[in-house]
Design an enzyme around this catalytic site. Structure first.
Site: not given
Length: 318
Positions: A127, A162, A212, A227, A235, A275, A283, A285
């Site tokens: 994050k 979050k 992604r 997504r 979400r 993301d 984000e 990741n």
């Protein structure tokens, strides 16, 4: 040349192999003649005067979806005796995860090749890593202060809150202009000022999907997985019921991914899962990025092959 590759991952029996990215890496590695092994992060240990070792399962993939692997032998092995060690344990990014990176970093000092770099994993919590790239980020607040959260909501009206250590959409809340349940949500996430949280202005392009983008050795894959939230869900995460739709990488998203990839790959981040909602990075990741199989199955572009190509090149250079 055949390599011996160790995957530090979650328990093999928990893998959903029809979508698991670590499994797709294993399958491609075995297809090329590499030997594969697996262990848990809790199997890592070090003793003074010795090396970092793990109780390791040498495995063979069977091709049978029900019994997808066979354990050939189990033995305590020094990590430096593998050609590559892939750290693929899922979050939470908690104290035990950090301790594991210290053990992996010690194994590097002993001669192991660890991907992603343990130091880079610690330095880029998923994050918070976006703070380095403010030009790509929607208005964002990182704080322990409940009042700062309320002020941020008053400024932006529609926000996402979050926790910093979640995955798969866990613990994400949306609060609209009416501030319904804002106090309760702050209490739940912030725990009376005890835990730092992230708050972001809501990005309405989430209806088009939380994309992604996979960055492998600094180069983005040519397709992304959007997504898309379903029903009343905010979400897009697949774990939260989002629908994954593969799409070509847009020019703007390529620009964002290449900028971030050029900066982060030299730090030892061979694989990054970016993301992006709209053109906003939410984000970065680095622990166990996913979506290899979904992109490959929908587009025909072989993401596991791209990754193993990069891993082989990394080992040859190193």
């Amino acid at each position: 040349m055949s390599q011996n590759i160790l995957f530090v991952a979650d328990p093999l029996d928990t893998f959903k192999i029809y979508k698991d990215t670590t499994f797709s890496m294993m399958r491609e590695a075995q297809r090329r003649g590499h030997r594969i092994a697996a262990c848990l992060a809790q199997d890592l240990q070090w003793k003074s005067g010795g090396l970092v070792t793990a109780n390791v399962q040498q495995i063979t993939l069977t091709g049978n979806p029900k019994n997808w692997y066979r354990v050939d032998r189990v033995e305590s092995t020094a990590l430096k005796d593998f050609d590559a060690v892939l750290m693929r344990k899922d979050p939470p990014f908690d104290a035990e995860y950090i301790y594991a990176t210290h053990l992996l970093e010690q194994s590097e000092r002993e001669g192991a090749h660890v991907v992603n770099s343990p130091r880079a994993l610690r330095d880029h919590p998923e994050k918070l890593a976006i703070m380095e790239f403010p030009q790509f980020v929607t208005p964002t607040l990182v704080t322990r202060s409940p009042q700062a959260v309320r002020d941020f909501h008053a400024e932006h009206g529609d926000i996402i809150l979050k926790p910093l250590d979640g995955m798969g959409g866990m613990g994400i809340f949306r609060v609209k202009q009416d501030a319904l349940n804002l106090g309760s949500i702050i209490e739940t996430l912030n725990k009376g000022g005890a835990e730092t949280i992230m708050v972001q202005r809501f990005v309405p392009q989430i209806t088009e999907g939380d994309k992604r983008i996979l960055i492998i050795n600094g180069e983005p894959a040519p397709f992304v997985l959007a997504r898309i939230p379903q029903g009343t869900e905010v979400r897009g995460n697949l774990a939260a019921g989002g629908k994954g739709v593969a799409q070509p990488l847009t020019a703007r998203n390529r620009e964002i991914a290449e900028t971030i990839g050029r900066q982060l790959a030299p730090r030892g981040l061979l694989l990054i899962g970016l993301d992006v909602i709209g053109d906003a990075v939410t984000e970065i990741n680095v622990t166990s990025p996913t979506c290899f199989q979904e992109i490959t199955e929908q587009t025909g572009f072989d993401v596991p092959a791209m990754f193993i190509d990069a891993l082989e090149a990394h080992l040859s250079a190193g």
